[in-house]
Design an enzyme around this catalytic site. Structure first.
Site, short mmCIF file in Angstrom:
data_model
loop_
_atom_site.label_atom_id
_atom_site.label_comp_id
_atom_site.label_asym_id
_atom_site.label_seq_id
_atom_site.Cartn_x
_atom_site.Cartn_y
_atom_site.Cartn_z
N GLU A 20 1.05 -1.20 0.11
CA GLU A 20 0.07 -0.19 0.02
C GLU A 20 0.86 1.02 -0.16
O GLU A 20 2.25 1.33 0.23
CB GLU A 20 -0.81 0.16 1.37
CG GLU A 20 -2.26 -0.73 1.05
CD GLU A 20 -3.21 0.28 0.66
OE1 GLU A 20 -2.84 1.22 0.06
OE2 GLU A 20 -4.44 0.13 0.70
N ASN A 188 -11.76 5.57 2.33
CA ASN A 188 -10.50 4.97 2.05
C ASN A 188 -9.78 6.07 1.23
O ASN A 188 -9.01 6.86 2.08
CB ASN A 188 -10.74 3.76 1.03
CG ASN A 188 -9.73 2.53 0.98
OD1 ASN A 188 -8.54 3.15 1.02
ND2 ASN A 188 -10.40 1.40 0.85
N ASP A 242 -10.46 2.15 -3.74
CA ASP A 242 -9.38 2.14 -2.90
C ASP A 242 -8.56 3.28 -3.00
O ASP A 242 -9.19 4.62 -3.22
CB ASP A 242 -8.56 1.00 -2.91
CG ASP A 242 -7.67 0.75 -1.75
OD1 ASP A 242 -7.18 1.41 -0.83
OD2 ASP A 242 -7.48 -0.58 -1.28
N LEU A 285 -2.31 3.88 -6.18
CA LEU A 285 -1.54 4.18 -7.29
C LEU A 285 -1.01 5.84 -6.90
O LEU A 285 -1.39 6.53 -6.25
CB LEU A 285 -2.14 4.15 -8.55
CG LEU A 285 -3.71 5.12 -8.55
CD1 LEU A 285 -3.38 6.28 -9.34
CD2 LEU A 285 -4.81 4.37 -8.97
N HIS A 286 0.21 5.92 -7.69
CA HIS A 286 0.94 7.19 -7.34
C HIS A 286 1.63 7.48 -8.82
O HIS A 286 2.39 6.59 -9.20
CB HIS A 286 1.68 7.27 -6.27
CG HIS A 286 2.50 8.30 -5.83
ND1 HIS A 286 1.70 9.40 -5.15
CD2 HIS A 286 3.80 8.83 -5.83
CE1 HIS A 286 2.68 10.43 -4.99
NE2 HIS A 286 3.78 10.04 -5.41
N HIS A 299 -2.43 -6.37 -3.85
CA HIS A 299 -2.48 -7.58 -2.72
C HIS A 299 -2.55 -8.90 -3.38
O HIS A 299 -2.68 -9.69 -2.31
CB HIS A 299 -3.76 -7.19 -2.02
CG HIS A 299 -3.72 -6.06 -0.98
ND1 HIS A 299 -4.90 -5.36 -0.46
CD2 HIS A 299 -2.80 -5.36 -0.83
CE1 HIS A 299 -4.62 -4.11 0.15
NE2 HIS A 299 -3.09 -4.11 0.00
#
Length: 322
Positions: A20, A188, A242, A285-286, A299
């Site tokens: 995460e 979230n 998420d 995500l980034h 996951h």
């Protein structure tokens, strides 16, 4: 109607239990968290992560080699942490939303981790914290889907079946957040664009949006988008939005946990593209700063992956000039 596309995903690494919180800091280093311990048989046991003195980790990841090292294992007053979301400030410190310990700050410079916030401005214990985002003024917004942090025991009924999630506002320079007068069914991921604050409500598959009318003040709550239904392959049949991030064109990319896709919504909340993933449970995500490269945690393999998007990501607070 949304178009489904398949892009080339490259796995950077695996072995981050419950992978995460992907984030770059201003030094150019990449971090992700592993909130869940691994049992001897190799399974991730979701219940065991909340036992006393069991702590998740913050990892620094070498994106060229895939090697990763534990740089922080948060633990305070005998209670281990479950770090879930990360952001960087302008000084390169990593701020962490922790499901057991509240709001933390890790300093790469000296390797120390601080527990900044355990209670809100009313003196109530924070809910376990999941994700966070800085606004343009350096204020921090934090989602808290969990039941109260340690030493309270986790209440999974409260977390997943009741609208007990909270949203917190931490003013720049302060350490005590204010709880907004809002509740959610597992709030979230969180993102901000101009004067819009967006919150993922996982249990309803919704993206909730607010107008930010002034510092720490919200109005006009409404459903901005709803994710497609999916076959959530788990005992509780739970899945939904998420982590999420904007691109420079104002599109919102959302990790559909359990849905096997990154859902791409236009600037006005219309689902336009579905990016099929080589895994079922994307978690966050980034974007790499000033780049089309996007990093995704998940996951299934507990890994970090990368793909190239059609445009760059929207610059985060810590990469903008003031």
């Amino acid at each position: 109607m949304a178009v489904t596309i398949e892009l080339k995903f490259k796995k950077i690494c695996d072995g981050l239990d419950g992978s995460e919180g992907p984030v770059f800091n201003t030094k150019g280093d990449f971090y992700a968290v592993a909130p869940m311990p691994t049992l001897e048989d190799g399974r991730v046991e979701e219940a065991s992560q909340f036992l006393d003195k069991i702590a998740g980790n913050l990892h620094k990841v070498n994106l060229d080699t895939g090697e990763h090292e534990v740089v922080c294992t948060p633990q305070f007053e005998g209670y281990g942490g479950r770090p879930a979301g990360c952001q960087s400030d302008k000084n390169g410190n990593i701020w962490i939303a922790d499901m057991r310990l509240g709001i933390l700050k890790y300093s790469p410079e000296d390797g120390k981790c601080q527990q900044l916030s355990k209670v809100d401005s009313s003196g109530n214990a924070l809910n376990g914290c999941n994700d966070l985002v800085f606004d343009k003024d350096g204020n921090l917004w934090v989602t808290g889907p969990g039941s109260p942090i340690a030493p309270s025991a986790e209440d999974r009924t409260l977390i997943f079946q009741k609208p007990s999630g909270r949203l917190y506002f931490l003013e720049n320079g302060n350490t005590i957040p204010v709880a907004m007068d809002e509740t959610f069914r597992f709030c979230n991921g969180i993102a901000i664009r101009d004067n819009l604050l967006l919150v993922a409500e996982t249990m309803t598959r919704s993206i909730i949006v607010f107008d930010v009318v002034s510092s720490g003040k919200l109005s006009n709550r409404r459903v901005w988008a709803t994710l497609p239904k999916a076959d959530y392959d788990n005992p509780m049949n739970v899945g939904g939005p998420d982590g999420m991030d904007f691109d420079v064109n104002g599109n919102l990319l959302v990790a559909h946990h359990g849905g096997g896709h990154l859902e791409v919504f236009s600037a006005n909340g219309v689902l336009k593209t579905r990016i099929k993933c080589p895994f079922k449970q994307p978690s966050n995500l980034h974007f790499k700063p000033a780049s089309r490269t996007c990093y995704v945690t998940e996951h299934d393999f507990n890994g970090v992956w990368e793909f190239e998007w059609e445009c760059e990501g929207m610059p985060m607070y810590h990469f903008t000039s003031q």
